[in-house]
Design a protein around this motif. Structure first.
Motif, PDB file in Angstrom:
ATOM      1  N   THR A 304      48.536  32.708   2.962  1.00  0.00           N
ATOM      2  CA  THR A 304      47.940  33.488   4.050  1.00  0.00           C
ATOM      3  C   THR A 304      46.437  33.601   3.860  1.00  0.00           C
ATOM      4  OG1 THR A 304      49.974  34.765   4.352  1.00  0.00           O
ATOM      5  CG2 THR A 304      47.943  35.709   5.231  1.00  0.00           C
ATOM      6  N   ILE A 305      46.003  33.922   2.650  1.00  0.00           N
ATOM      7  CA  ILE A 305      44.567  33.996   2.369  1.00  0.00           C
ATOM      8  C   ILE A 305      43.930  32.614   2.532  1.00  0.00           C
ATOM      9  CG2 ILE A 305      42.846  34.479   0.585  1.00  0.00           C
ATOM     10  CD1 ILE A 305      44.783  36.535  -0.576  1.00  0.00           C
ATOM     11  N   THR A 306      44.630  31.591   2.035  1.00  0.00           N
ATOM     12  CA  THR A 306      44.111  30.225   2.139  1.00  0.00           C
ATOM     13  C   THR A 306      43.893  29.832   3.584  1.00  0.00           C
ATOM     14  OG1 THR A 306      45.291  29.586   0.121  1.00  0.00           O
ATOM     15  CG2 THR A 306      44.517  27.819   1.533  1.00  0.00           C
ATOM     16  N   ALA A 307      44.888  30.097   4.442  1.00  0.00           N
ATOM     17  CA  ALA A 307      44.783  29.717   5.855  1.00  0.00           C
ATOM     18  C   ALA A 307      43.666  30.489   6.553  1.00  0.00           C
ATOM     19  CB  ALA A 307      46.113  29.960   6.558  1.00  0.00           C
ATOM     20  N   CYS A 308      43.505  31.753   6.222  1.00  0.00           N
ATOM     21  CA  CYS A 308      42.416  32.542   6.835  1.00  0.00           C
ATOM     22  C   CYS A 308      41.049  31.994   6.446  1.00  0.00           C
ATOM     23  CB  CYS A 308      42.545  34.010   6.424  1.00  0.00           C
ATOM     24  SG  CYS A 308      43.924  34.870   7.195  1.00  0.00           S
ATOM     25  N   ASP A 309      40.879  31.665   5.169  1.00  0.00           N
ATOM     26  CA  ASP A 309      39.597  31.119   4.727  1.00  0.00           C
ATOM     27  C   ASP A 309      39.370  29.715   5.283  1.00  0.00           C
ATOM     28  OD1 ASP A 309      38.971  33.396   3.330  1.00  0.00           O
ATOM     29  OD2 ASP A 309      39.782  32.675   1.436  1.00  0.00           O
ATOM     30  N   LEU A 310      40.438  28.935   5.364  1.00  0.00           N
ATOM     31  CA  LEU A 310      40.334  27.592   5.943  1.00  0.00           C
ATOM     32  C   LEU A 310      39.886  27.662   7.391  1.00  0.00           C
ATOM     33  CD1 LEU A 310      40.857  24.535   5.634  1.00  0.00           C
ATOM     34  CD2 LEU A 310      43.243  24.979   6.223  1.00  0.00           C
ATOM     35  N   GLY A 311      40.289  28.716   8.092  1.00  0.00           N
ATOM     36  CA  GLY A 311      39.929  28.865   9.496  1.00  0.00           C
ATOM     37  C   GLY A 311      38.453  29.071   9.744  1.00  0.00           C
TER      38      GLY A 311
END
Length: 481
Positions: A304-311
């Motif tokens: 979840t954190i990874t996807a938010c930062d990737l965004g």
């Protein structure tokens, strides 16, 4: 600041002799961008770095890594004398890798290496410190330099590994010793040195030879040469995860939505389905982002954190930067410019054309009532004996149906120019410099203009000329590599 290299450490790593004690906080190969405290590495490339040692020291270098005492200096200057500078740089990289606690991700592929490296930087930094090169340092000196600059206490390192000829990737992979090896894709590139796509796939798969024990391969699932990559992993005893749109992929894209500002994708892995996005349009970016999520899970990170930062990621300059060029400072009328002037091969050109075709120009604001999609394409280099056919084949790409004009730059692009329908055939010039004075005649308010080509053909000159037509507004989004 904690030193990156002391004279004792650097001497031990390289087997060299320090003329006096020093403490370096960084490593540089360019006297123009050197920061005070850097160790200047006098590489011999297009020019001999020994000629710039005096300037580097004057600019604040802590010392210089040299194979001889440069003219005008004595052994009283802060020097680290070694038999071969490049080999010494590799030795620094090897020791830096050995002393680091970082989990290392090696990235290679015909297209998307740098973008994926930067995606990883963005996606990982919310869960630890990340070390990665600031540019495409992926060759025989770039990989050692990136490693030599790596602090011992970073949590993650992303190492981009490229090639132009057979046999280049494996030694660099063994130097980097990645825990994860990610191959973005395999496509026609550097065919001047390889006789087939299969041969390119075999070279890309050589990154697996450098994996640490217990390492993992992350491979594209949708390629004709995917079996070649999988076979190498199997032969080396390396477990592999696949990503893509294939039903057999471990990480599978099931839906991709491209908007003018972002790419939104739905994917599934194991029993989970999830959404993610990147703030740039482009179908191929969704695939690369999915590979990043696969890497994050393999590292044990919070998805979840990874996807938010990737965004929050957007492409590096020159690899699809989209910006607004205002032709009229009063009403703001202008055109959108997509700067993709750094690299080109058939796969990346196809991706850029698909992106351009998906974007909507603005009608009713220019001299020409209908806004247009315009492509300015420069030569694709290093494609070998089939280069004419590969350039000509661009004319058959389905995305061209939505593009109003194609201007061609370079002797190889003449094959495309001649193959285009008359209604789409723009100008052809042998060099980018010839198109620069005509920049104002190429565009109108409401247009979207893509500039794409290999770095050596210098279509960046056209990008600069187009920028000078007006005042650049804030970048609205980013485009394709």
């Amino acid at each position: 600041m904690t030193p990156l290299w002391t004279s004792d450490e650097a001497s031990a790593a390289t087997g060299g002799r320090a003329t006096r004690a020093f403490s370096a906080t960084g490593v540089s190969i360019d006297s123009r961008t050197l920061r005070p405290g850097d160790l200047f590495v006098a590489l011999k490339d297009q020019r001999d770095g020994h000629a710039f040692v005096a300037q580097a020291l004057a600019n604040g270098a802590a010392a210089a890594l040299v194979s001889r005492i440069p003219d005008g200096l004595t052994d009283g200057a802060p020097l680290l004398l070694v038999p071969d500078v490049l080999e010494a740089l590799a030795a620094l990289g090897r020791v830096a890798r050995a002393r680091s606690r970082a989990r290392v991700i090696g990235v290679t592929g015909s297209v998307g290496k740098t973008s994926t490296k930067e995606m990883l930087r963005a996606a990982l930094r919310g869960q630890g410190t990340v070390h990665a090169a600031e540019a495409s340092y992926n060759n025989h000196w770039g990989v050692p330099l990136t490693l030599a600059r790596m602090p011992a206490d970073v949590d993650f390192a992303v190492i981009e590994i490229g090639m132009n000829h057979p046999g280049e990737i494996a030694p660099l992979a063994r130097l980097a010793r990645p825990h994860l090896a990610l191959i973005t894709t395999v496509a026609p590139a550097h065919l001047e040195a390889f006789d087939s796509i299969t041969a390119i796939a075999e070279e890309k798969a050589a990154i697996l030879e450098g994996l640490e024990p217990g390492g993992l391969a992350i491979l594209p699932a949708d390629l004709e040469v995917t079996p070649v990559l999988a076979a190498r992993a199997l032969a080396l005893g390396v477990p592999a995860m696949t990503f893509g749109q294939s039903g057999a992929a471990d990480w599978r894209l099931s839906d991709i939505q491209i908007t003018p500002e972002a790419t939104i994708a739905r994917a599934s892995h194991a029993d989970q389905t999830f959404l993610f996005k990147v703030l740039t349009p482009g179908r191929h970016f969704a695939a690369n982002a999915l590979a990043v999520l696969a890497a994050a899970e393999a590292l044990g990170l919070d998805l979840t954190i990874t996807a938010c930062d990737l965004g929050l990621w957007s492409p590096p300059a020159g690899r699809g930067t989209r910006e607004r060029i205002a032709l009229d400072p009063v009403d703001g009328a202008g055109f959108d410019l997509i700067d993709d002037a750094f690299n080109a091969n058939p796969a990346s050109v196809a991706a850029s054309l698909e992106l351009l075709a998906a974007m909507a120009p603005t009608d009713g604001v220019g001299r020409i009532s209908t806004g247009r999609r315009i492509a300015i394409l420069g030569d694709m280099l290093e494609l070998g004996p089939t280069e004419a056919a590969l350039h000509r084949a661009i004319a058959d790409h389905p995305a061209l149906a939505g593009i109003a004009l194609v201007h061609c730059v370079g002797p190889r692009m003449r094959a495309l120019h001649e193959a285009l329908p008359r209604r789409q055939r723009g100008e052809w010039v042998e060099t980018a410099a010839e198109l620069v004075p005509r920049a104002r005649l190429l565009v109108d308010a409401g247009d979207i203009v893509l500039v794409k080509g290999s770095k050596g053909i210098k279509v960046s000159l056209v990008v600069d000329a187009l920028r000078k037509l007006g005042q650049s507004g804030p970048s609205r989004t980013r485009g394709a590599e």
